[in-house]
Design a protein around this motif. Sequence first.
Motif, PDB file in Angstrom:
ATOM      1  N   ALA A   1       0.820  -1.215   0.000  1.00  0.00           N
ATOM      2  CA  ALA A   1       0.000   0.000   0.000  1.00  0.00           C
ATOM      3  C   ALA A   1       0.851   1.261   0.000  1.00  0.00           C
ATOM      4  O   ALA A   1       0.386   2.320  -0.427  1.00  0.00           O
ATOM      5  N   SER A   2       2.100   1.158   0.463  1.00  0.00           N
ATOM      6  CA  SER A   2       2.961   2.339   0.492  1.00  0.00           C
ATOM      7  C   SER A   2       3.575   2.648  -0.877  1.00  0.00           C
ATOM      8  O   SER A   2       4.210   3.690  -1.043  1.00  0.00           O
ATOM      9  N   LEU A   3       3.383   1.766  -1.854  1.00  0.00           N
ATOM     10  CA  LEU A   3       3.922   2.001  -3.188  1.00  0.00           C
ATOM     11  C   LEU A   3       3.131   3.104  -3.889  1.00  0.00           C
ATOM     12  O   LEU A   3       1.928   3.263  -3.670  1.00  0.00           O
ATOM     13  N   SER A   4       3.828   3.829  -4.735  1.00  0.00           N
ATOM     14  CA  SER A   4       3.155   4.868  -5.529  1.00  0.00           C
ATOM     15  C   SER A   4       2.347   4.189  -6.643  1.00  0.00           C
ATOM     16  O   SER A   4       2.563   3.013  -6.946  1.00  0.00           O
ATOM     17  N   PRO A   5       1.423   4.918  -7.276  1.00  0.00           N
ATOM     18  CA  PRO A   5       0.649   4.321  -8.372  1.00  0.00           C
ATOM     19  C   PRO A   5       1.525   3.759  -9.494  1.00  0.00           C
ATOM     20  O   PRO A   5       1.235   2.691 -10.021  1.00  0.00           O
ATOM     21  N   ILE A   6       2.614   4.440  -9.822  1.00  0.00           N
ATOM     22  CA  ILE A   6       3.483   3.937 -10.894  1.00  0.00           C
ATOM     23  C   ILE A   6       4.225   2.684 -10.428  1.00  0.00           C
ATOM     24  O   ILE A   6       4.413   1.742 -11.208  1.00  0.00           O
ATOM     25  N   GLN A   7       4.629   2.637  -9.166  1.00  0.00           N
ATOM     26  CA  GLN A   7       5.291   1.443  -8.639  1.00  0.00           C
ATOM     27  C   GLN A   7       4.330   0.257  -8.613  1.00  0.00           C
ATOM     28  O   GLN A   7       4.707  -0.868  -8.959  1.00  0.00           O
ATOM     29  N   LEU A   8       3.098   0.505  -8.200  1.00  0.00           N
ATOM     30  CA  LEU A   8       2.075  -0.557  -8.224  1.00  0.00           C
ATOM     31  C   LEU A   8       1.846  -1.057  -9.644  1.00  0.00           C
ATOM     32  O   LEU A   8       1.733  -2.262  -9.881  1.00  0.00           O
ATOM     33  N   THR A   9       1.801  -0.125 -10.581  1.00  0.00           N
ATOM     34  CA  THR A   9       1.585  -0.485 -11.980  1.00  0.00           C
ATOM     35  C   THR A   9       2.723  -1.356 -12.493  1.00  0.00           C
ATOM     36  O   THR A   9       2.484  -2.380 -13.147  1.00  0.00           O
ATOM     37  N   PHE A  10       3.960  -0.974 -12.194  1.00  0.00           N
ATOM     38  CA  PHE A  10       5.096  -1.785 -12.629  1.00  0.00           C
ATOM     39  C   PHE A  10       5.087  -3.150 -11.949  1.00  0.00           C
ATOM     40  O   PHE A  10       5.457  -4.159 -12.560  1.00  0.00           O
ATOM     41  N   GLN A  11       4.685  -3.193 -10.701  1.00  0.00           N
ATOM     42  CA  GLN A  11       4.577  -4.479 -10.000  1.00  0.00           C
ATOM     43  C   GLN A  11       3.547  -5.376 -10.698  1.00  0.00           C
ATOM     44  O   GLN A  11       3.788  -6.560 -10.922  1.00  0.00           O
ATOM     45  N   LEU A  12       2.411  -4.814 -11.047  1.00  0.00           N
ATOM     46  CA  LEU A  12       1.355  -5.594 -11.698  1.00  0.00           C
ATOM     47  C   LEU A  12       1.742  -6.012 -13.119  1.00  0.00           C
ATOM     48  O   LEU A  12       1.431  -7.131 -13.539  1.00  0.00           O
ATOM     49  N   ILE A  13       2.412  -5.138 -13.862  1.00  0.00           N
ATOM     50  CA  ILE A  13       2.819  -5.504 -15.217  1.00  0.00           C
ATOM     51  C   ILE A  13       3.852  -6.624 -15.159  1.00  0.00           C
ATOM     52  O   ILE A  13       3.803  -7.566 -15.958  1.00  0.00           O
ATOM     53  N   THR A  14       4.780  -6.550 -14.214  1.00  0.00           N
ATOM     54  CA  THR A  14       5.777  -7.614 -14.053  1.00  0.00           C
ATOM     55  C   THR A  14       5.105  -8.932 -13.700  1.00  0.00           C
ATOM     56  O   THR A  14       5.434  -9.992 -14.258  1.00  0.00           O
ATOM     57  N   GLN A  15       4.157  -8.870 -12.799  1.00  0.00           N
ATOM     58  CA  GLN A  15       3.419 -10.073 -12.394  1.00  0.00           C
ATOM     59  C   GLN A  15       2.636 -10.648 -13.574  1.00  0.00           C
ATOM     60  O   GLN A  15       2.659 -11.860 -13.805  1.00  0.00           O
ATOM     61  N   ASN A  16       1.972  -9.800 -14.334  1.00  0.00           N
ATOM     62  CA  ASN A  16       1.193 -10.278 -15.481  1.00  0.00           C
ATOM     63  C   ASN A  16       2.080 -10.906 -16.548  1.00  0.00           C
ATOM     64  O   ASN A  16       1.725 -11.931 -17.138  1.00  0.00           O
ATOM     65  N   VAL A  17       3.239 -10.309 -16.813  1.00  0.00           N
ATOM     66  CA  VAL A  17       4.156 -10.878 -17.802  1.00  0.00           C
ATOM     67  C   VAL A  17       4.703 -12.211 -17.302  1.00  0.00           C
ATOM     68  O   VAL A  17       4.781 -13.186 -18.052  1.00  0.00           O
ATOM     69  N   PHE A  18       5.070 -12.277 -16.031  1.00  0.00           N
ATOM     70  CA  PHE A  18       5.592 -13.526 -15.463  1.00  0.00           C
ATOM     71  C   PHE A  18       4.569 -14.653 -15.598  1.00  0.00           C
ATOM     72  O   PHE A  18       4.883 -15.744 -16.077  1.00  0.00           O
ATOM     73  N   TYR A  19       3.335 -14.395 -15.173  1.00  0.00           N
ATOM     74  CA  TYR A  19       2.303 -15.429 -15.286  1.00  0.00           C
ATOM     75  C   TYR A  19       1.967 -15.725 -16.746  1.00  0.00           C
ATOM     76  O   TYR A  19       1.611 -16.846 -17.087  1.00  0.00           O
ATOM     77  N   GLY A  20       2.075 -14.719 -17.610  1.00  0.00           N
ATOM     78  CA  GLY A  20       1.862 -14.943 -19.035  1.00  0.00           C
ATOM     79  C   GLY A  20       2.879 -15.912 -19.607  1.00  0.00           C
ATOM     80  O   GLY A  20       2.539 -16.784 -20.413  1.00  0.00           O
ATOM     81  N   ILE A  21       4.141 -15.762 -19.203  1.00  0.00           N
ATOM     82  CA  ILE A  21       5.171 -16.689 -19.664  1.00  0.00           C
ATOM     83  C   ILE A  21       4.881 -18.101 -19.152  1.00  0.00           C
ATOM     84  O   ILE A  21       4.994 -19.081 -19.896  1.00  0.00           O
ATOM     85  N   LEU A  22       4.480 -18.198 -17.895  1.00  0.00           N
ATOM     86  CA  LEU A  22       4.139 -19.520 -17.348  1.00  0.00           C
ATOM     87  C   LEU A  22       2.955 -20.145 -18.090  1.00  0.00           C
ATOM     88  O   LEU A  22       2.956 -21.345 -18.380  1.00  0.00           O
TER      89      LEU A  22
END
Length: 176
Positions: A141-162
């Motif tokens: 929750a302490s992450l900024s909106p851009i940090q949250l967005t990068f976290q989610l994009i990384t997670q989505n790409v990782f699961y996409g590869i899997l």
Amino acid sequence: MTPDRPIGIQEHAMRFGTYMGIFWIIKFIFLPLGFKIPLLQLLFILGTLFVPILGYLYARKFRNTYCNGTIPFFRAFIFTVCMYVFAAMLAAVGHYLYFRFIDQGFLFDMYRQQLNEAKAMLQGELATSIDQLMLAFDTIASLSPIQLTFQLITQNVFYGILLALPTGLLVMKYKK
């Protein structure tokens, strides 16, 4: 695009990734609304479970429509990974706009409230586990909106590869 050049894997992955990204944005809308209307929370979960099925359907359509019904594993894998990457990039726009302009801490407050209610009903090690989970939520929750967005994009790409691995195996089809 010139008429003599066939459309490549990247263009098709962009097209189907756009469709997938729009689906993810619509699905994401159900997450915060689901705290007020529980049926929408169920739709969010069902939409999340439908993502790999949709990825398979798009990859199969790519194989049947644009590859003359045959596709080797590696090409199917690459197409699927690219499709998920493009979907993640589009969904990231929706995530950023939500966390930057709409959320104002609502999502994390609702999760904290649910965790506090669960902690009140539990004792011992389970309550300690919830305390640890709440610390993790506070960090996120302490992450900024851009940090949250990068976290989610990384997670989505990782699961996409899997997800691309089994999708590539299911979609691959060689000439007989």
